[in-house]
Design a protein around this motif. Sequence first.
Motif, PDB file in Angstrom:
ATOM      1  N   GLU A  71      -8.728 -26.223  -2.196  1.00 40.98           N
ATOM      2  CA  GLU A  71      -9.526 -26.811  -3.259  1.00 40.98           C
ATOM      3  C   GLU A  71      -8.820 -26.638  -4.595  1.00 40.98           C
ATOM      4  O   GLU A  71      -8.323 -25.576  -4.916  1.00 40.98           O
ATOM      5  CB  GLU A  71     -10.882 -26.118  -3.298  1.00 40.98           C
ATOM      6  N   GLU A  72      -8.784 -27.710  -5.374  1.00 37.86           N
ATOM      7  CA  GLU A  72      -8.111 -27.678  -6.655  1.00 37.86           C
ATOM      8  C   GLU A  72      -8.920 -26.827  -7.632  1.00 37.86           C
ATOM      9  O   GLU A  72     -10.129 -26.972  -7.761  1.00 37.86           O
ATOM     10  CB  GLU A  72      -7.954 -29.090  -7.204  1.00 37.86           C
ATOM     11  N   GLN A  73      -8.236 -25.947  -8.328  1.00 35.26           N
ATOM     12  CA  GLN A  73      -8.886 -25.059  -9.271  1.00 35.26           C
ATOM     13  C   GLN A  73      -9.307 -25.842 -10.512  1.00 35.26           C
ATOM     14  O   GLN A  73      -8.534 -26.607 -11.065  1.00 35.26           O
ATOM     15  CB  GLN A  73      -7.928 -23.928  -9.655  1.00 35.26           C
ATOM     16  N   THR A  74     -10.560 -25.638 -10.947  1.00 29.16           N
ATOM     17  CA  THR A  74     -11.078 -26.375 -12.100  1.00 29.16           C
ATOM     18  C   THR A  74     -11.441 -25.467 -13.260  1.00 29.16           C
ATOM     19  O   THR A  74     -11.635 -25.933 -14.368  1.00 29.16           O
ATOM     20  CB  THR A  74     -12.313 -27.196 -11.710  1.00 29.16           C
ATOM     21  N   SER A  75     -11.568 -24.168 -13.021  1.00 30.33           N
ATOM     22  CA  SER A  75     -11.857 -23.259 -14.125  1.00 30.33           C
ATOM     23  C   SER A  75     -10.829 -22.136 -14.117  1.00 30.33           C
ATOM     24  O   SER A  75     -10.395 -21.683 -13.064  1.00 30.33           O
ATOM     25  CB  SER A  75     -13.275 -22.697 -14.037  1.00 30.33           C
ATOM     26  N   PRO A 121     -11.982 -24.865 -18.805  1.00 30.27           N
ATOM     27  CA  PRO A 121     -11.148 -25.945 -18.256  1.00 30.27           C
ATOM     28  C   PRO A 121      -9.668 -25.706 -18.559  1.00 30.27           C
ATOM     29  O   PRO A 121      -9.313 -24.962 -19.469  1.00 30.27           O
ATOM     30  CB  PRO A 121     -11.646 -27.197 -18.974  1.00 30.27           C
ATOM     31  N   LYS A 122      -8.808 -26.361 -17.802  1.00 34.42           N
ATOM     32  CA  LYS A 122      -7.359 -26.192 -17.920  1.00 34.42           C
ATOM     33  C   LYS A 122      -6.869 -26.459 -19.348  1.00 34.42           C
ATOM     34  O   LYS A 122      -6.049 -25.697 -19.871  1.00 34.42           O
ATOM     35  CB  LYS A 122      -6.657 -27.129 -16.922  1.00 34.42           C
ATOM     36  N   GLU A 123      -7.350 -27.525 -19.975  1.00 37.10           N
ATOM     37  CA  GLU A 123      -6.893 -27.875 -21.324  1.00 37.10           C
ATOM     38  C   GLU A 123      -7.214 -26.761 -22.319  1.00 37.10           C
ATOM     39  O   GLU A 123      -6.381 -26.376 -23.132  1.00 37.10           O
ATOM     40  CB  GLU A 123      -7.536 -29.196 -21.800  1.00 37.10           C
TER      41      GLU A 123
END
Length: 142
Positions: A71-75, A121-123
Amino acid sequence: MSEEATIEATVEEPKEFDSAIKKLGDKLAGLTLKEAVDLKDYMKAEHGIEPAAGGAVMMAAPGAGAVEEEEEQTSFNVVLKEIGDKKIQVIKAVRALTSLGLKEAKDLVDNAPKPVKEGVPKEEADEAKAQLEEAGATVAIE
């Protein structure tokens, strides 16, 4: 018949299956969609067997024998690893990124490694990392 007796009467003992049947069932449950379609075509061509109307070919639930995609990490967490030579600038950067007061920001910096921001979030994590590194700190995003 009492309610308890009714419940007990409806509970069935698990059925025991032969190891060959278990092995075959596990293989079928692990088929990909393409493999299931190929199996259906093979059974029709070689043995004249077709699935019943309504789509008898069933797909296994995700992860039931198939390799799950990661699963792609989102946090992300922004972790202050080391403060470097510019402690005051790092404290100012921590205060700018958080709602911490001077004492709390100083305690966080003094007790590194510590998370500065968590579950962002990544940004936002990248921006915080850039600000802290510009102040002279060593930062990791986890």
